[in-house]
Design a protein around this motif. Structure first.
Motif, PDB file in Angstrom:
ATOM      1  N   GLY A   1     -41.771  -3.143  17.228  1.00 29.27           N
ATOM      2  CA  GLY A   1     -40.518  -2.401  17.242  1.00 29.27           C
ATOM      3  C   GLY A   1     -39.310  -3.308  17.348  1.00 29.27           C
ATOM      4  N   MET A   2     -39.419  -4.354  18.176  1.00 37.05           N
ATOM      5  CA  MET A   2     -38.307  -5.291  18.317  1.00 37.05           C
ATOM      6  C   MET A   2     -38.066  -6.048  17.014  1.00 37.05           C
ATOM      7  SD  MET A   2     -37.757  -8.553  20.802  1.00 37.05           S
ATOM      8  CE  MET A   2     -38.703  -9.614  19.736  1.00 37.05           C
ATOM      9  N   LEU A   3     -39.135  -6.503  16.380  1.00 35.18           N
ATOM     10  CA  LEU A   3     -38.994  -7.195  15.088  1.00 35.18           C
ATOM     11  C   LEU A   3     -38.338  -6.296  14.052  1.00 35.18           C
ATOM     12  CD1 LEU A   3     -42.306  -9.191  14.529  1.00 35.18           C
ATOM     13  CD2 LEU A   3     -39.992 -10.086  14.528  1.00 35.18           C
ATOM     14  N   LEU A   4     -38.760  -5.050  14.007  1.00 31.41           N
ATOM     15  CA  LEU A   4     -38.199  -4.127  13.032  1.00 31.41           C
ATOM     16  C   LEU A   4     -36.751  -3.777  13.345  1.00 31.41           C
ATOM     17  CD1 LEU A   4     -41.336  -1.931  12.503  1.00 31.41           C
ATOM     18  CD2 LEU A   4     -40.275  -3.422  10.808  1.00 31.41           C
TER      19      LEU A   4
ATOM     20  N   LEU B   1     -37.626   0.395   4.807  1.00 32.58           N
ATOM     21  CA  LEU B   1     -38.946   0.122   5.366  1.00 32.58           C
ATOM     22  C   LEU B   1     -38.848  -0.258   6.841  1.00 32.58           C
ATOM     23  CD1 LEU B   1     -41.922  -0.051   4.505  1.00 32.58           C
ATOM     24  CD2 LEU B   1     -41.531  -2.461   4.024  1.00 32.58           C
ATOM     25  N   ALA B   2     -37.835  -1.046   7.191  1.00 30.15           N
ATOM     26  CA  ALA B   2     -37.633  -1.419   8.594  1.00 30.15           C
ATOM     27  C   ALA B   2     -37.298  -0.187   9.432  1.00 30.15           C
ATOM     28  CB  ALA B   2     -36.525  -2.466   8.711  1.00 30.15           C
ATOM     29  N   TRP B   3     -36.454   0.684   8.905  1.00 30.40           N
ATOM     30  CA  TRP B   3     -36.083   1.900   9.638  1.00 30.40           C
ATOM     31  C   TRP B   3     -37.309   2.792   9.866  1.00 30.40           C
ATOM     32  CZ3 TRP B   3     -35.748   7.105   7.850  1.00 30.40           C
ATOM     33  CH2 TRP B   3     -35.169   7.972   8.779  1.00 30.40           C
ATOM     34  N   ARG B   4     -38.079   2.980   8.795  1.00 33.79           N
ATOM     35  CA  ARG B   4     -39.280   3.822   8.896  1.00 33.79           C
ATOM     36  C   ARG B   4     -40.284   3.228   9.889  1.00 33.79           C
ATOM     37  NH1 ARG B   4     -43.706   4.201   4.409  1.00 33.79           N
ATOM     38  NH2 ARG B   4     -45.038   5.791   5.289  1.00 33.79           N
ATOM     39  N   GLY B   5     -40.501   1.922   9.792  1.00 32.19           N
ATOM     40  CA  GLY B   5     -41.435   1.262  10.702  1.00 32.19           C
ATOM     41  C   GLY B   5     -40.949   1.286  12.139  1.00 32.19           C
ATOM     42  N   TRP B   6     -39.638   1.100  12.335  1.00 33.58           N
ATOM     43  CA  TRP B   6     -39.079   1.127  13.686  1.00 33.58           C
ATOM     44  C   TRP B   6     -39.261   2.504  14.322  1.00 33.58           C
ATOM     45  CZ3 TRP B   6     -34.609   3.715  15.548  1.00 33.58           C
ATOM     46  CH2 TRP B   6     -34.266   3.369  16.854  1.00 33.58           C
ATOM     47  N   ARG B   7     -39.035   3.549  13.535  1.00 38.14           N
ATOM     48  CA  ARG B   7     -39.244   4.911  14.068  1.00 38.14           C
ATOM     49  C   ARG B   7     -40.692   5.120  14.475  1.00 38.14           C
ATOM     50  NH1 ARG B   7     -37.334   9.347  10.263  1.00 38.14           N
ATOM     51  NH2 ARG B   7     -38.669  10.444  11.714  1.00 38.14           N
ATOM     52  N   ARG B   8     -41.628   4.670  13.652  1.00 35.78           N
ATOM     53  CA  ARG B   8     -43.050   4.817  13.980  1.00 35.78           C
ATOM     54  C   ARG B   8     -43.427   3.988  15.201  1.00 35.78           C
ATOM     55  NH1 ARG B   8     -46.534   4.973   8.382  1.00 35.78           N
ATOM     56  NH2 ARG B   8     -45.720   6.977   7.667  1.00 35.78           N
ATOM     57  N   ALA B   9     -42.892   2.771  15.266  1.00 40.21           N
ATOM     58  CA  ALA B   9     -43.232   1.892  16.393  1.00 40.21           C
ATOM     59  C   ALA B   9     -42.690   2.447  17.706  1.00 40.21           C
ATOM     60  CB  ALA B   9     -42.689   0.486  16.146  1.00 40.21           C
ATOM     61  N   THR B  10     -41.474   2.985  17.689  1.00 38.56           N
ATOM     62  CA  THR B  10     -40.930   3.537  18.929  1.00 38.56           C
ATOM     63  C   THR B  10     -41.682   4.806  19.342  1.00 38.56           C
ATOM     64  OG1 THR B  10     -39.190   4.666  17.671  1.00 38.56           O
ATOM     65  CG2 THR B  10     -38.626   2.559  18.681  1.00 38.56           C
TER      66      THR B  10
ATOM     67  N   ILE C   1     -34.641  -5.906  14.698  1.00 39.80           N
ATOM     68  CA  ILE C   1     -33.939  -7.092  14.201  1.00 39.80           C
ATOM     69  C   ILE C   1     -33.830  -7.018  12.683  1.00 39.80           C
ATOM     70  CG2 ILE C   1     -34.133  -9.597  13.906  1.00 39.80           C
ATOM     71  CD1 ILE C   1     -35.402  -9.631  16.739  1.00 39.80           C
ATOM     72  N   GLY C   2     -34.907  -6.592  12.028  1.00 43.82           N
ATOM     73  CA  GLY C   2     -34.879  -6.431  10.575  1.00 43.82           C
ATOM     74  C   GLY C   2     -33.853  -5.407  10.126  1.00 43.82           C
ATOM     75  N   LEU C   3     -33.720  -4.322  10.889  1.00 41.08           N
ATOM     76  CA  LEU C   3     -32.707  -3.305  10.566  1.00 41.08           C
ATOM     77  C   LEU C   3     -31.308  -3.912  10.554  1.00 41.08           C
ATOM     78  CD1 LEU C   3     -33.746  -0.112  12.545  1.00 41.08           C
ATOM     79  CD2 LEU C   3     -33.171  -0.215  10.139  1.00 41.08           C
TER      80      LEU C   3
ATOM     81  N   GLY D   1     -50.177  -4.319   6.049  1.00 42.40           N
ATOM     82  CA  GLY D   1     -49.239  -3.984   7.109  1.00 42.40           C
ATOM     83  C   GLY D   1     -48.440  -5.192   7.559  1.00 42.40           C
ATOM     84  N   GLY D   2     -49.082  -6.346   7.640  1.00 46.12           N
ATOM     85  CA  GLY D   2     -48.380  -7.564   8.015  1.00 46.12           C
ATOM     86  C   GLY D   2     -47.363  -7.973   6.973  1.00 46.12           C
ATOM     87  N   PHE D   3     -47.729  -7.856   5.705  1.00 47.18           N
ATOM     88  CA  PHE D   3     -46.791  -8.188   4.626  1.00 47.18           C
ATOM     89  C   PHE D   3     -45.589  -7.252   4.665  1.00 47.18           C
ATOM     90  CE2 PHE D   3     -45.204  -7.196   0.381  1.00 47.18           C
ATOM     91  CZ  PHE D   3     -44.696  -8.444   0.027  1.00 47.18           C
ATOM     92  N   LEU D   4     -45.843  -5.957   4.835  1.00 43.66           N
ATOM     93  CA  LEU D   4     -44.743  -4.994   4.875  1.00 43.66           C
ATOM     94  C   LEU D   4     -43.839  -5.220   6.084  1.00 43.66           C
ATOM     95  CD1 LEU D   4     -46.551  -1.734   3.720  1.00 43.66           C
ATOM     96  CD2 LEU D   4     -44.982  -3.172   2.413  1.00 43.66           C
ATOM     97  N   LEU D   5     -44.421  -5.593   7.213  1.00 46.26           N
ATOM     98  CA  LEU D   5     -43.622  -5.883   8.396  1.00 46.26           C
ATOM     99  C   LEU D   5     -42.689  -7.055   8.126  1.00 46.26           C
ATOM    100  CD1 LEU D   5     -42.980  -5.626  11.472  1.00 46.26           C
ATOM    101  CD2 LEU D   5     -44.822  -7.280  11.830  1.00 46.26           C
ATOM    102  N   TRP D   6     -43.221  -8.133   7.581  1.00 46.84           N
ATOM    103  CA  TRP D   6     -42.382  -9.305   7.328  1.00 46.84           C
ATOM    104  C   TRP D   6     -41.398  -9.064   6.195  1.00 46.84           C
ATOM    105  CZ3 TRP D   6     -41.416 -12.326  10.986  1.00 46.84           C
ATOM    106  CH2 TRP D   6     -42.369 -12.564  11.961  1.00 46.84           C
ATOM    107  N   PHE D   7     -41.765  -8.243   5.225  1.00 53.40           N
ATOM    108  CA  PHE D   7     -40.807  -7.883   4.182  1.00 53.40           C
ATOM    109  C   PHE D   7     -39.661  -7.080   4.787  1.00 53.40           C
ATOM    110  CE2 PHE D   7     -39.239  -4.729   1.106  1.00 53.40           C
ATOM    111  CZ  PHE D   7     -38.632  -5.600   0.207  1.00 53.40           C
ATOM    112  N   ALA D   8     -39.970  -6.178   5.694  1.00 50.12           N
ATOM    113  CA  ALA D   8     -38.929  -5.378   6.338  1.00 50.12           C
ATOM    114  C   ALA D   8     -37.988  -6.250   7.162  1.00 50.12           C
ATOM    115  CB  ALA D   8     -39.560  -4.300   7.233  1.00 50.12           C
TER     116      ALA D   8
END
Length: 127
Positions: A96-99, A72-81, A101-103, A9-16
């Motif tokens: 959510g804020m990191l994602l 991946l950032a969009w999908r993660g941001w939706r889940r985080a919000t 920014i990634g978007l 999960g951490g790797f995917l977050l930073w990749f996003a």
């Protein structure tokens, strides 16, 4: 949460968040660097492969990686919000804020890669 899941999960977050920037860096070195160095040496191919083919791969592959990071950032941001609405967790708010920014960053880097790629592919090599 198992350690392996947390690492993935951490790797995917930073990749996003950073995937677009890293892909743009590869794009600059491959697409522009190969074109410049090959032409400066007076060649039109590298190891029998035409410069246009290498440059094309240097545009398409980083663009696809950036698109994957963007999705991946969009999908993660939706889940985080959604998770933030259910539980007011500061950790999910930061994620959510990191994602978010990634978007923005991934969209910007995708546009830069495509615009730069259009310039490199439209102009003939070694012009």
């Amino acid at each position: 949460m198992p350690t392996q899941t947390r690492r993935a999960g951490g790797f995917l977050l930073w990749f996003a968040v950073l995937g677009g920037a890293l892909a743009w860096t590869v794009h600059v070195f491959v697409a522009w660097g190969v074109d410049e160095l090959t032409c400066r040496a007076g060649n039109t191919s590298v190891g029998g492969v035409p410069v246009r083919g290498i440059v094309g791969a240097g545009v398409v592959i980083p663009a696809l990686v950036t698109l994957a990071a963007l999705l991946l950032a969009w999908r993660g941001w939706r889940r985080a919000t959604a998770a933030t609405r259910d539980h007011d967790s500061p950790r999910m708010q930061r994620t959510g804020m990191l994602l978010l920014i990634g978007l923005g960053a991934d969209a910007l880097f995708l546009a830069i890669i495509l615009a730069g790629g259009a310039a490199v592919l439209v102009l003939s090599p070694c012009q």
